[in-house]
Write a protein that holds these residues in place. Sequence first.
Motif, PDB file in Angstrom:
ATOM      1  N   GLY A 378       0.811  -1.275   0.138  1.00  0.00           N
ATOM      2  CA  GLY A 378      -0.029   0.016  -0.108  1.00  0.00           C
ATOM      3  C   GLY A 378       0.882   1.382  -0.156  1.00  0.00           C
ATOM      4  O   GLY A 378       0.299   2.204  -0.250  1.00  0.00           O
ATOM      5  N   ASP A 408       7.027  -0.406  -6.613  1.00  0.00           N
ATOM      6  CA  ASP A 408       5.835  -0.569  -7.313  1.00  0.00           C
ATOM      7  C   ASP A 408       5.983   0.401  -8.751  1.00  0.00           C
ATOM      8  O   ASP A 408       5.118  -0.114  -9.762  1.00  0.00           O
ATOM      9  CB  ASP A 408       5.001   0.597  -6.498  1.00  0.00           C
ATOM     10  N   CYS A 447       0.717  12.220  -8.077  1.00  0.00           N
ATOM     11  CA  CYS A 447      -0.397  11.956  -7.341  1.00  0.00           C
ATOM     12  C   CYS A 447      -1.311  12.767  -7.026  1.00  0.00           C
ATOM     13  O   CYS A 447      -2.479  12.860  -6.867  1.00  0.00           O
ATOM     14  CB  CYS A 447       0.092  11.147  -6.346  1.00  0.00           C
ATOM     15  N   ALA A 460      -7.032   4.664  -2.374  1.00  0.00           N
ATOM     16  CA  ALA A 460      -6.940   3.345  -3.096  1.00  0.00           C
ATOM     17  C   ALA A 460      -7.253   3.836  -4.589  1.00  0.00           C
ATOM     18  O   ALA A 460      -6.425   3.108  -5.567  1.00  0.00           O
ATOM     19  CB  ALA A 460      -7.748   2.574  -2.640  1.00  0.00           C
ATOM     20  N   THR A 461      -8.070   4.712  -4.859  1.00  0.00           N
ATOM     21  CA  THR A 461      -8.511   5.212  -6.190  1.00  0.00           C
ATOM     22  C   THR A 461      -7.478   5.860  -6.944  1.00  0.00           C
ATOM     23  O   THR A 461      -7.066   5.387  -8.132  1.00  0.00           O
ATOM     24  CB  THR A 461      -9.858   5.824  -6.383  1.00  0.00           C
ATOM     25  N   ARG A 463      -4.202   5.812  -6.346  1.00  0.00           N
ATOM     26  CA  ARG A 463      -3.331   4.564  -6.265  1.00  0.00           C
ATOM     27  C   ARG A 463      -3.386   3.840  -7.627  1.00  0.00           C
ATOM     28  O   ARG A 463      -2.349   3.631  -8.572  1.00  0.00           O
ATOM     29  CB  ARG A 463      -2.911   3.990  -4.961  1.00  0.00           C
ATOM     30  N   LYS A 464      -4.604   3.505  -7.759  1.00  0.00           N
ATOM     31  CA  LYS A 464      -5.020   2.659  -8.861  1.00  0.00           C
ATOM     32  C   LYS A 464      -4.792   3.268 -10.223  1.00  0.00           C
ATOM     33  O   LYS A 464      -4.373   2.945 -11.237  1.00  0.00           O
ATOM     34  CB  LYS A 464      -6.441   2.105  -8.571  1.00  0.00           C
ATOM     35  N   LYS A 465      -5.343   4.485 -10.443  1.00  0.00           N
ATOM     36  CA  LYS A 465      -5.101   5.269 -11.675  1.00  0.00           C
ATOM     37  C   LYS A 465      -3.515   5.713 -11.847  1.00  0.00           C
ATOM     38  O   LYS A 465      -3.144   5.560 -13.151  1.00  0.00           O
ATOM     39  CB  LYS A 465      -5.736   6.807 -11.370  1.00  0.00           C
ATOM     40  N   TYR A 467      -1.124   3.736 -10.906  1.00  0.00           N
ATOM     41  CA  TYR A 467      -0.450   2.205 -11.710  1.00  0.00           C
ATOM     42  C   TYR A 467      -1.225   2.005 -12.952  1.00  0.00           C
ATOM     43  O   TYR A 467      -0.226   1.614 -13.642  1.00  0.00           O
ATOM     44  CB  TYR A 467      -1.091   1.212 -10.537  1.00  0.00           C
ATOM     45  N   GLU A 468      -2.250   2.286 -13.138  1.00  0.00           N
ATOM     46  CA  GLU A 468      -2.696   1.911 -14.589  1.00  0.00           C
ATOM     47  C   GLU A 468      -2.158   2.992 -15.650  1.00  0.00           C
ATOM     48  O   GLU A 468      -2.121   2.733 -16.974  1.00  0.00           O
ATOM     49  CB  GLU A 468      -4.182   2.024 -14.476  1.00  0.00           C
ATOM     50  N   ARG A 485       6.083  -1.562 -12.041  1.00  0.00           N
ATOM     51  CA  ARG A 485       4.902  -1.326 -13.324  1.00  0.00           C
ATOM     52  C   ARG A 485       5.448  -0.560 -14.419  1.00  0.00           C
ATOM     53  O   ARG A 485       4.905  -0.280 -15.536  1.00  0.00           O
ATOM     54  CB  ARG A 485       3.700  -0.771 -12.744  1.00  0.00           C
TER      55      ARG A 485
END
Length: 752
Positions: A378, A408, A447, A460-461, A463-465, A467-468, A485
């Motif tokens: 996380g 990450d 970020c 979490a959202t 972080r997801k964006k 990473y994507e 990634r």
Amino acid sequence: MPVLLLLLPFSLQSKVVHIDGTPAASITIWVYFADKPSPSPTPVTTRALARRRKAGFAPAGNKDAPVNTSYLRTVIRIGGRLRQCCKWENAASFDLPVGKLAEIRALPFVVAVAPMRSEHTRGSVPEQRALAKRRSSNPDGYGPMIDELEPLAVPDAHDYLALRFPGVAPGSGVRIALFDGGFRLRHRSLTHLVSRGAILATHDFVDNDSTVEDPDSVFLNSDHPYYENDLHGSMVASLIAAYDPPNFCGAAWGADFLLARTEDSYIHDEYPYQQREVHREEDNWAAAVIWAESLGVDIISSSVGYRTDFEDTVVIEHENGTFDTLVDYRKSDTDGATSVASRAAMEAVKRGVLIINSAGNDGTLGDTTINVPADVDGVIAVGAVDRYGGIAPFSSRGPSADGRIKPDLVAPGEGNVFPDVYYYDAVGSYLSSSGTSFSAPLVTGICALIKQTEPEAPAATIRKKLYESCTFLKNQTTVDNVYGRGLPDALVGVMRSGEIMLTVTDTGNVPLSRTTVTNLDGDSLSITDSAGQCLFTLVPEGAAAFVLQRDGRSRKISYVSTPVRLKEGPCSLTVTVTNNLGRPVAHPVFRYVADSVLYTVEGDSLGHLSVYEFFRLSFNGIVSAEGYIPSDTIRFLLDGESVRQTLRLTPETPTTTPAVSVYPTVLRLSHASPLRIKVRLPDSATTRECTVTIRSISGGLVWSQRRYGTFALFDEQWDCRTAKGSRITPGTYLVFIRYNNRKWRGKVLVTP
């Protein structure tokens, strides 16, 4: 209650010694208490509570209540010197005389005593002061930062945000906490933070005050124990917060900041005022996390690494003669749950805080060299790449001890450039340094930009964006323990599904404003602004093309997927003109007619001439050059793709045979372009005469011209009128030329 795993408990017979075997008089310990009698929790801001709710965090018991003060006073009376409190674990750290360990352990409200594991930060490699080469101001306004921001598409993201939130600075509305050794904010690129009130809180967890900047007397005195103590933190801060266009700008200068000094640069006790390697202490870091979380931060950016190489290592010698190092973490300890810092980070992540941490600079030591708290699941662990996209040799590798992929992702971290904060008004004086310390704040800036676009989204959202948005590097084929990634793309991170960001420029890269965007059905979607940019969403979603319209002309633009940024410039026709030997013809001239307008383009000394057009264009033209016979009429179509062509011209002189040229072969009455008739007679010809006759397709005489005498070149123009001066009608016309008993016949087309 969690305690430091992997640490053997103190035995009454254990000896505390230094790494060289000499006895130690004191030791730093964590004391874990049994309960919290205090019923009232420590105040937590409304913003922090709202963030916790978005993260789905509901604390059990009274974790926000402070550590019991009577317990703390008891340990202090026995001889402990309080360092920090950690309310989340109901613990406190103390410096304690070794002889008092047994007494502390025997207290009825103490459930565990564990030695402090300190750290040696390896966040950067040595700096180079005052680079000899001064970077010139970048036209885009970022100065030398452009080399670090462009690979991450941060300037593109700034353009996007300017369209979506006009007049709002990048990162606005986001709270970022920075943990480091100090922060000097008097440099011209950082003073805006103070003037606009962007520094919301400061705290020095080393000296327990609110001052995070050293006085000038410190940086002017290289013998002072705090000399350059606030340099590293200022360098880190500048990558996010600097704003001094066009000299230097960071990634998210519109954010608000909380600054925590968690780093002690010298040893107080047995080595007074002796300069050491940069140090940070886990209890300071953990206390700073609790402080920042309670004040409602969205993001914590930390270039701190706890793992190995602390200079004054202390060792416990056990009854069986074995030693347990209190400083250096083993690879098995980097499981995201063992260290004090990792546990504090884990608790903050549960409460919805987004934490970005440098991965560490131990990559040369092999696998599983990620520093803590970057080992936490996380926490976004950031590695470093060089300017060519290769992994920096020093960048720490994964996996974590429990097998998770780390780092990450990666960001530029080799040869980063910073303003020299000790020269407040200097424009051209920069420092250069390398390390994952400087990769992490770049990702923090991204970020913050993503958070700005989705202020209500949980960590979490975001972080997801992030990473994507990542793409693999050239040496990467899958998510791995070197690159993670890959490299994040800030523009992809901030854009919404279906969105298209468009920039339209002309041949000189000048923005084209007021260019209309429509869908394929002709429905208006947007119009470009003064910067040639616009932002729109296609309806229906999934459409793969749209249309640009300007000055009555249109062009279809296709794309593959969204979100996407498209930069549309002109297509071009480039003609390279040569002679019959293949050598360049200098300064050729291209005359062409487009939309009833005559244009003239002159080529360069190498025979290159170009026509640029943004929209679909069909045109006819003739290429000519001094001393050469003009070309026949050339027809071109530019339709979104550039065209290159080579054209060969025939020299006019010397000549031994007659040469005839009639051009153009297509005439437009609306433009009234003339027909050019040239007849060059041989130099050896003794009798020179030439007659030109133009007739209609039925044979009727339209126009005639005759010359007789001594001449080498017959050169006449017909203006599409009869001999009586009246306009002809569109159609096909025949051209007859008679010269020195020779005949030539051709035809031209006259259009409206």
